[in-house]
Design a protein around this motif. Sequence first.
Motif, short mmCIF file in Angstrom:
data_model
loop_
_atom_site.label_atom_id
_atom_site.label_comp_id
_atom_site.label_asym_id
_atom_site.label_seq_id
_atom_site.Cartn_x
_atom_site.Cartn_y
_atom_site.Cartn_z
N PRO A 7 5.84 23.36 18.36
CA PRO A 7 6.82 22.47 17.75
C PRO A 7 7.00 22.71 16.26
N GLY A 8 6.09 23.42 15.62
CA GLY A 8 6.20 23.70 14.19
C GLY A 8 7.01 24.93 13.86
N VAL A 9 7.53 25.64 14.86
CA VAL A 9 8.36 26.82 14.63
C VAL A 9 9.73 26.57 15.23
N LEU A 10 10.74 26.50 14.37
CA LEU A 10 12.12 26.35 14.81
C LEU A 10 12.86 27.64 14.49
N LEU A 11 13.42 28.28 15.49
CA LEU A 11 14.16 29.52 15.25
C LEU A 11 15.62 29.21 14.99
N ARG A 12 16.13 29.74 13.91
CA ARG A 12 17.52 29.60 13.53
C ARG A 12 18.12 31.00 13.46
N ARG A 70 1.25 25.26 1.71
CA ARG A 70 0.59 24.30 2.60
C ARG A 70 1.45 23.05 2.70
N PHE A 71 1.61 22.56 3.92
CA PHE A 71 2.38 21.35 4.12
C PHE A 71 1.75 20.20 3.32
N GLY A 72 2.60 19.40 2.69
CA GLY A 72 2.13 18.29 1.87
C GLY A 72 2.11 18.61 0.37
N MET A 73 2.28 19.88 -0.01
CA MET A 73 2.28 20.26 -1.42
C MET A 73 3.41 19.56 -2.18
N THR A 74 3.18 19.35 -3.48
CA THR A 74 4.23 18.84 -4.35
C THR A 74 5.14 20.00 -4.77
N VAL A 75 6.25 19.67 -5.42
CA VAL A 75 7.15 20.72 -5.93
C VAL A 75 6.40 21.64 -6.88
N PRO A 89 13.21 31.97 11.00
CA PRO A 89 12.35 30.88 11.44
C PRO A 89 12.12 29.83 10.36
N LEU A 90 12.00 28.60 10.81
CA LEU A 90 11.59 27.49 9.96
C LEU A 90 10.20 27.07 10.43
N PHE A 91 9.29 26.95 9.49
CA PHE A 91 7.93 26.50 9.78
C PHE A 91 7.85 25.08 9.25
N MET A 92 7.53 24.11 10.13
CA MET A 92 7.72 22.72 9.77
C MET A 92 6.65 21.77 10.27
N VAL A 93 6.66 20.61 9.64
CA VAL A 93 6.02 19.40 10.14
C VAL A 93 7.08 18.31 10.02
N THR A 94 6.90 17.19 10.70
CA THR A 94 7.90 16.13 10.60
C THR A 94 7.85 15.50 9.21
N ARG A 95 9.02 15.06 8.78
CA ARG A 95 9.07 14.36 7.49
C ARG A 95 9.26 12.88 7.72
N ASP A 96 9.23 12.14 6.65
CA ASP A 96 9.29 10.67 6.66
C ASP A 96 10.38 10.13 7.58
N GLY A 97 9.94 9.32 8.54
CA GLY A 97 10.86 8.64 9.43
C GLY A 97 11.40 9.46 10.59
N ARG A 100 9.88 13.68 -1.23
CA ARG A 100 9.08 12.83 -2.11
C ARG A 100 8.01 12.09 -1.30
N ALA A 101 8.32 11.71 -0.07
CA ALA A 101 7.39 10.92 0.74
C ALA A 101 6.24 11.74 1.33
N VAL A 102 6.52 12.97 1.80
CA VAL A 102 5.47 13.72 2.52
C VAL A 102 5.13 15.06 1.89
N GLY A 103 5.80 15.45 0.82
CA GLY A 103 5.55 16.75 0.21
C GLY A 103 6.23 17.86 1.01
N LEU A 104 5.69 19.06 0.90
CA LEU A 104 6.27 20.21 1.59
C LEU A 104 6.27 19.97 3.09
N PHE A 105 7.45 20.06 3.71
CA PHE A 105 7.54 19.84 5.15
C PHE A 105 8.24 20.98 5.87
N CYS A 106 8.90 21.88 5.15
CA CYS A 106 9.64 22.96 5.81
C CYS A 106 9.66 24.20 4.94
#
Length: 187
Positions: A141-146, A25-30, A158-166, A81-87
């Motif tokens: 926008p949360g799916v980036l194909l590489r 889940r996006f936002g999780m800690t390490v 695929p990368l599953f993402m949310v935006t990170r800090d800044g 560190r700022a937003v947790g899991l983002f990608c």
Amino acid sequence: MAFKTDVAERDEWSYAPAVGVGPLRFGMTVADVVEAAAALGRTKVGECARDHALFSPTWKVDVHRRGVAPSLPAVTAYVSRAVGLFCVAADAVNAPQVTHNGIPLVGRDFSELERDTVAYAEATDEYVRYTPEGYAGPDDPGVLLRGQLVGQVLRSRPLFMVTRDGANTEWDSMPSEEYRFNVSPTA
């Protein structure tokens, strides 16, 4: 509409935009990512290079499948560190399959993925999104194909993402480690 994929049978994970993929889940800690990924396999945590001063320190959690010969991680999770899991990056060969509107996204030959994505969009009056590299994919926008070269075939990573800090977009948030996978086959 059923889509076929020519990759080996694999586990299936669900994807929810802005929520997460599989057990991640996006936002999780390490620590949360390591615990959630334990069902898939063993994990290795490392620091990412700080290529951009704008972003807070970032860790990557490589998840290797149990019972698979040494290989690339099945999944790589990036935690800020700022937003947790983002990608969450899904390896073209070893990752669980993730679908978007019934279209398998992981490990696909790009020409087949584009054909299926365009056919789906035409049948449902949806849109197709093209990456700056020219890959067609879901308009999410949360799916980036590489691309990931597997033998002589460029397959989808695929990368599953949310935006990170800044960052303004997911493209701006993409970890610099992921740029190395976007290669084209040579003749």
